[in-house]
Design an enzyme around this catalytic site. Structure first.
Site, PDB file in Angstrom:
ATOM      1  N   CYS A 388       0.821  -1.215   0.000  1.00 37.51           N
ATOM      2  CA  CYS A 388       0.000   0.000   0.000  1.00 37.51           C
ATOM      3  C   CYS A 388       0.854   1.264   0.000  1.00 37.51           C
ATOM      4  O   CYS A 388       0.509   2.260  -0.664  1.00 37.51           O
ATOM      5  CB  CYS A 388      -0.951  -0.016   1.188  1.00 37.51           C
ATOM      6  SG  CYS A 388      -0.132  -0.174   2.788  1.00 37.51           S
ATOM      7  N   HIS A 523      -1.672   0.186   7.581  1.00 37.47           N
ATOM      8  CA  HIS A 523      -2.238   0.532   6.267  1.00 37.47           C
ATOM      9  C   HIS A 523      -1.981   2.009   5.987  1.00 37.47           C
ATOM     10  O   HIS A 523      -1.701   2.795   6.900  1.00 37.47           O
ATOM     11  CB  HIS A 523      -3.733   0.227   6.234  1.00 37.47           C
ATOM     12  CG  HIS A 523      -4.325   0.220   4.856  1.00 37.47           C
ATOM     13  ND1 HIS A 523      -3.681  -0.298   3.767  1.00 37.47           N
ATOM     14  CD2 HIS A 523      -5.526   0.686   4.393  1.00 37.47           C
ATOM     15  CE1 HIS A 523      -4.437  -0.187   2.695  1.00 37.47           C
ATOM     16  NE2 HIS A 523      -5.571   0.422   3.055  1.00 37.47           N
ATOM     17  N   ASP A 544      -8.125   4.198  -1.788  1.00 44.39           N
ATOM     18  CA  ASP A 544      -7.563   3.047  -1.074  1.00 44.39           C
ATOM     19  C   ASP A 544      -6.897   2.120  -2.081  1.00 44.39           C
ATOM     20  O   ASP A 544      -7.548   1.657  -3.021  1.00 44.39           O
ATOM     21  CB  ASP A 544      -8.665   2.308  -0.317  1.00 44.39           C
ATOM     22  CG  ASP A 544      -8.117   1.278   0.654  1.00 44.39           C
ATOM     23  OD1 ASP A 544      -6.933   0.891   0.528  1.00 44.39           O
ATOM     24  OD2 ASP A 544      -8.866   0.849   1.558  1.00 44.39           O
TER      25      ASP A 544
END
Length: 612
Positions: A388, A523, A544
Site C-alpha cells: 500500500c 495501512h 484506497d
C-alpha cells in the site's frame, strides 16, 4: 533361696544367680577407677585409661587396681565364642578347631563361675560345688564368654553415621557435644585436683609440678588452652574458655549448615532466573519472527517471487494455462527490467468524474474540496498485503507529473514499479537521508516484502529535491478515540488556496494541490478530497490501494447509482478513523541544492511535526 549380694534381689536357683550376675552386673560393672566414667565397653575403658590417665597408671599398685576393676574374662580375646541358653542354663558355642583340642566341660558351670567370682570378689566354690571341681578350667571359662563380648564389641565398633566430637585433651571420640563437654570437665577437675596435690607436695618440699601447668618468668603458674595455647591463671578460667571453644564449634556447624542452605537457595534462584531469561529470549525471538513475517522481512522473497508463486498456483489449480503463464512471466521480466510500472492497476480520470458527480448531487453538502488530477493505483498479485505504501507514492507522483513546477523536474522520472521504488529509497539512504530508518531496514528493501511508511516516502522525495513535510497526530483529540484535529487540518490544507482572494468559495472546488499521504498502523491511503455537511461535520474522501481497478472504474460510468456506491465507500467520517496515531505527508514545493543538503542533515535527527 539365694540372694544377690550386689542388688539384694531374691534368685530362684544357683543357675539363675549366675545368669543374673552375668546379665545384670557383669556387663555394666566396668568403670574408670580414676574418674566417674562408666557404662562403656572394655575397649573404650582401656582406651580411656591409656590416654587420659597415662601418667597415673605407670605404678604397679595402680595397674593392680585397674586389673581389679576390669573383669578377668576380658583379658583373653583370641577365640570368639557365643553364649546361648538351653533349658535354663547358658551354653557355649566353640569353633570346631577349639572343640577338637579341649575336653568336654559341663555347660552351666563353665559359662559363669569365673564371671561370678570376678564380680562378687569371692570364690565361686561357695556358691556351686561343681565350680570347685572344675577350677582348673578357669581359662576355658573366661574364653566361653568372649563370644558375647565380641558381639558387643562389634556393635560398639560399627561405623557411625552421626557426627563425632573428638576430645581436645585426649583421643576419646564422643557422639554428642554435651557428653564431650562433661568429659572435658573431668579433665579439668583432675587438673584442679593435681594442682591441689602439687600445692601440698610443694608445701612438704616436693618439686613435682603438673604436666598441664606452665610457670612463667615471674613464677606464676598458668594453664594453656589445648586448642589455642592461650594461658590462664587457674583451671576454672581455662574450663570456661574451653567451653566457649565447644560452643563456637557447635555454632560453626549450625552456621555451615545455614550457609549451605543459603548457597543452595541462591543457586536455585540463579537457575530459575537463567531459565526465565531463556524463555523470555525465546518468546522475543518468536515475536520478532512474527513481526518480520508480518512486515515482509523474513526473507521469503519480494515482488517478483510473489507474482511467480501466485501464477504457479493458478496453473496448478487450472485457472491459467501454461502458455498464458509464460506470456505473463515474460511481460513481468520486461517490466522489471525497465523499472516502469506496467499500468495494469492504474485507473485515470477519477478526479474529473468526482467533480462532475458533486456538482450534480448537491444533497446536504455545503462545500467540497478536491485535489488535483490523480490516478488511482491498486495492489497487484505481486504486492497484495504489503504494497500500500508504494501504491500511494505512485498516486502522489502521478499528481505531481500533472502540475507545475513539479513536472519540470519529475518528467524524467516515470511512474516506477515497486522494485524500482525500493531501489530509489535505498539510493536516498545512500545519500544520507534518514539513517535511523535505513538501519531499521538493514539498508535493504529490494527482494523483500517490507512495508514502507511516511518516513520512507519523505526520504524518497528529499532525494528527488521535492520538499515534503510529515505531521504526526500522535493521540486522539475527540470523544471515543476520534481525531477531529486531523479533519480540521485537512480542511485548512485544501481551503487555503480557495480563500486567498477573499471571495466566498464555490460549493465544489477542485484545487491544484497534490493528495495527502495518510498513514496509520498497518495501512496507508491517499486523501483526495473533503466534504463539509450543513451541520458542520467533515468527511474525508480517500483513495484506497486495496480497492480493485474494476471497482474504481465504476466512477467513470454514467450510472449515478454506481458512482454513488463508490463515493460512499470513499467517505470516511471521524467515527471511522479511531487508530491511536496517524501521520500525514504533504508536498510543499521544490528544494534547492542548499535546502536539500540542509534537509538531509536535519533528517539525521528526524522529527515529525506533532499535533497537538
Amino acid at each position: 533361696m539365694p540372694i544377690c549380694e550386689i542388688c539384694s534381689e531374691d534368685i530362684a536357683s544357683e543357675a539363675d544367680m549366675k545368669t543374673h550376675l552375668l546379665l545384670s552386673h557383669l556387663e555394666n560393672e566396668m568403670h574408670c577407677p580414676f574418674c566417674s566414667l562408666s557404662g562403656v565397653s572394655y575397649d573404650e575403658l582401656s582406651f580411656h585409661i591409656n590416654t587420659a590417665h597415662v601418667e597415673t597408671t605407670n605404678t604397679p599398685s595402680v595397674k593392680a587396681r585397674v586389673a581389679h576393676c576390669v573383669p578377668a574374662w576380658t583379658e583373653d580375646r583370641e577365640k570368639p565364642r557365643t553364649v546361648t541358653r538351653k533349658e535354663g542354663r547358658w551354653a557355649e558355642s566353640l569353633p570346631p578347631e577349639t572343640l577338637s583340642s579341649q575336653t568336654p566341660v559341663p555347660v552351666a558351670e563353665s559359662s559363669t563361675d569365673a564371671a561370678v567370682g570376678s564380680v562378687c570378689g569371692t570364690n565361686s566354690a561357695t556358691h556351686s560345688p561343681e565350680g570347685r571341681t572344675h577350677s582348673k578350667n578357669t581359662k576355658d571359662r573366661q574364653e566361653s564368654l568372649e563370644a558375647h563380648v565380641a558381639i558387643k564389641q562389634k556393635r560398639l565398633s560399627s561405623p557411625r553415621k552421626e557426627k563425632l566430637f573428638p576430645c581436645p585433651m585426649c583421643s576419646l571420640v564422643c557422639q554428642d557435644c554435651f557428653i564431650l563437654q562433661e568429659h572435658v570437665e573431668l579433665h579439668l577437675q583432675e587438673s584442679a585436683m593435681n594442682e591441689g596435690a602439687t600445692t601440698d607436695r610443694e608445701a612438704s618440699g616436693s618439686s613435682t609440678t603438673p604436666t598441664t601447668c606452665n610457670t612463667n618468668t615471674s613464677g606464676v603458674k598458668q594453664y594453656e588452652c589445648p586448642l589455642c595455647s592461650l594461658p590462664f591463671p587457674d583451671a576454672f578460667s581455662l574450663q570456661e574458655h574451653v567451653e566457649l571453644h565447644l560452643d563456637n564449634d557447635t555454632d560453626a556447624a549450625r552456621g555451615a549448615e545455614s550457609s549451605s542452605d543459603l548457597t543452595l537457595a541462591r543457586q536455585l534462584q540463579k537457575e530459575e532466573e537463567e531459565q526465565r531469561k531463556r524463555q523470555e529470549a525465546k518468546r522475543e525471538a518468536e515475536e520478532f519472527k512474527k513481526l518480520q513475517k508480518q512486515f515482509g522481512m523474513d526473507g521469503s522473497g519480494g515482488y517478483r517471487k510473489q507474482i511467480e508463486r501466485n501464477m504457479e498456483r493458478a496453473v496448478s489449480r487450472g485457472n491459467m494455462v501454461p502458455a498464458e503463464f509464460h506470456i505473463k512471466r515474460a511481460e513481468l521480466m520486461e517490466s522489471l527490467a525497465t523499472g516502469v510500472d506496467d499500468g495494469k492497476t492504474r485507473t485515470p480520470g477519477l478526479m474529473r468524474a468526482l467533480y462532475d458527480y458533486f456538482r450534480r448531487e448537491p444533497r446536504d453538502m455545503v462545500h467540497v474540496w478536491l485535489c488535483g488530477e490523480t490516478d488511482h493505483y491498486s495492489s497487484s498479485e505481486g504486492d497484495k498485503g504489503w504494497g500500500c505504501g508504494y501504491r500511494n507514492f505512485q498516486m502522489l507522483l502521478s499528481s505531481l507529473h500533472k502540475q507545475e513546477p513539479y513536472n519540470n523536474i519529475l518528467s524524467d522520472v516515470p511512474i516506477p514499479n515497486i522494485p524500482r521504488v525500493q531501489a530509489l529509497i535505498e539510493e536516498a539512504w545512500k545519500q544520507g537521508v534518514d539513517p535511523a530508518g535505513a538501519a531499521h531496514f538493514n539498508h535493504r528493501l529490494q527482494g523483500t516484502r517490507a512495508w514502507v511508511g511516511s518516513t520512507e516516502i519523505y526520504s524518497l522525495f528529499t532525494s528527488l529535491s521535492v520538499n515534503a513535510r510529515v505531521v504526526d497526530f500522535h493521540k486522539p483529540t475527540g470523544q471515543g478515540g476520534t481525531h477531529p484535529r486531523l479533519f480540521d487540518w485537512v480542511k485548512q490544507y485544501f481551503s487555503q488556496s480557495s480563500t486567498q482572494n477573499g471571495r466566498l468559495p464555490p460549493r465544489v472546488v477542485q484545487t491544484s494541490l497534490p493528495p495527502i499521504y495518510l498513514q496509520h498502523q498497518g495501512h496507508s491511503r491517499s486523501v483526495v478530497g473533503l466534504e463539509q455537511k450543513r451541520n458542520g461535520s467533515l468527511c474525508l474522501l480517500l483513495f484506497d490501494p486495496g480497492c480493485p481497478p474494476s471497482e474504481m472504474a465504476r466512477l467513470l460510468e454514467r450510472d449515478p447509482a454506481a458512482v454513488a456506491a463508490v463515493v460512499r465507500r470513499m467517505r470516511k467520517f471521524p467515527s471511522h478513523l479511531k487508530h491511536q496515531q496517524y501521520q500525514v505527508l504533504v508536498v510543499e514545493g521544490l528544494l534547492t541544492p542548499e535546502q536539500k543538503q540542509r534537509q538531509i542533515v536535519n533528517s539525521r535527527t528526524f522529527r515529525a511535526d506533532r499535533i497537538p
